[in-house]
Design an enzyme around this catalytic site. Structure first.
Site, PDB file in Angstrom:
ATOM      1  N   SER A  98       0.811  -1.149  -0.128  1.00 11.15           N
ATOM      2  CA  SER A  98       0.049   0.084   0.025  1.00 11.15           C
ATOM      3  C   SER A  98       0.958   1.223   0.331  1.00 11.15           C
ATOM      4  CB  SER A  98      -1.036  -0.002   0.969  1.00 11.15           C
ATOM      5  OG  SER A  98      -2.054   1.062   1.172  1.00 11.15           O
ATOM      6  N   HIS A 123      -2.488  -0.870  -4.239  1.00  7.93           N
ATOM      7  CA  HIS A 123      -4.150  -1.091  -4.347  1.00  7.93           C
ATOM      8  C   HIS A 123      -4.813   0.375  -4.132  1.00  7.93           C
ATOM      9  CE1 HIS A 123      -4.260  -1.991   0.439  1.00  7.93           C
ATOM     10  NE2 HIS A 123      -3.857  -0.938   0.093  1.00  7.93           N
TER      11      HIS A 123
END
Length: 194
Positions: A98, A123
């Protein structure tokens, strides 16, 4: 339980005990081994600024093993990495997920690396909202704005087309070190220190 090892170093003045992070900082190494929140970001930023004040021309080494965390906290680290004068070499040990993946990619071009069995995850931003409908609408628009901003940054750092970044970040997109190199998040895979 938070265990921080101590190391003892001898010099001409005798022995001195350091916590391991302070000892690494002497060698211009910053280690991020936790989720990213405001407190952690402030510590990383303070270390970056300190190392710049010590020697603005000497490289800083930023090791990451993080599941990611808060966007605003990660962006504060990202902006500081870009703001300071010394080049920041990034190294993934374990995982950079992330926001951690964005920080890994934000290292100095040519100096972004990962160990062979590292895992990188990109993501879209995560968000959970509650409250009045108008507040939820405001929060949803903000998360979409952040999604676009992070996609633009990642496209710039990796030289991937923006459309590919947007498609790949719709869901969790895991990469091996080799895949992260091909994607442009890192420049090399380090097997052994030279």
């Amino acid at each position: 339980m938070n265990l921080i090892p101590m190391v003892v170093q001898q010099d001409g003045r005798g022995e001195r005990a350091y916590d391991i992070y302070s000892r690494l900082l002497k060698d211009r190494i910053i280690f991020l081994g936790t989720p990213i929140d405001d407190e952690v970001a402030n510590l990383i930023i303070a270390q970056l600024l300190f190392l710049e004040s010590e020697d603005p021309d000497k490289e800083i080494f930023f090791y990451l093993n993080t599941p990611g965390g808060h966007i605003s906290s990660g962006m504060a680290i990202y902006d500081t990495m870009r703001y300071i004068k010394p080049p920041v070499a990034t190294v993934c040990v374990g995982q950079a997920a992330s926001m951690g993946a964005l920080l890994l990619a934000a290292g100095e071009q040519g100096k972004r690396s990962a160990l062979p069995h590292s895992r990188i995850l990109i993501h879209q931003p995560l968000g959970g909202f509650q409250g009045q409908a108008t507040d939820i609408d405001i929060q949803a628009r903000e998360i979409l704005r952040l999604k676009d901003e992070l996609s633009l940054i990642l496209a710039d750092l990796t030289n991937q087309p923006l459309d590919r970044i947007k498609t790949d970040t719709e869901r969790d997109y895991y990469m091996t070190s080799q895949q992260a190199k091909e994607y442009g998040i890192i420049d090399e895979i380090i097997v052994k220190r030279s």
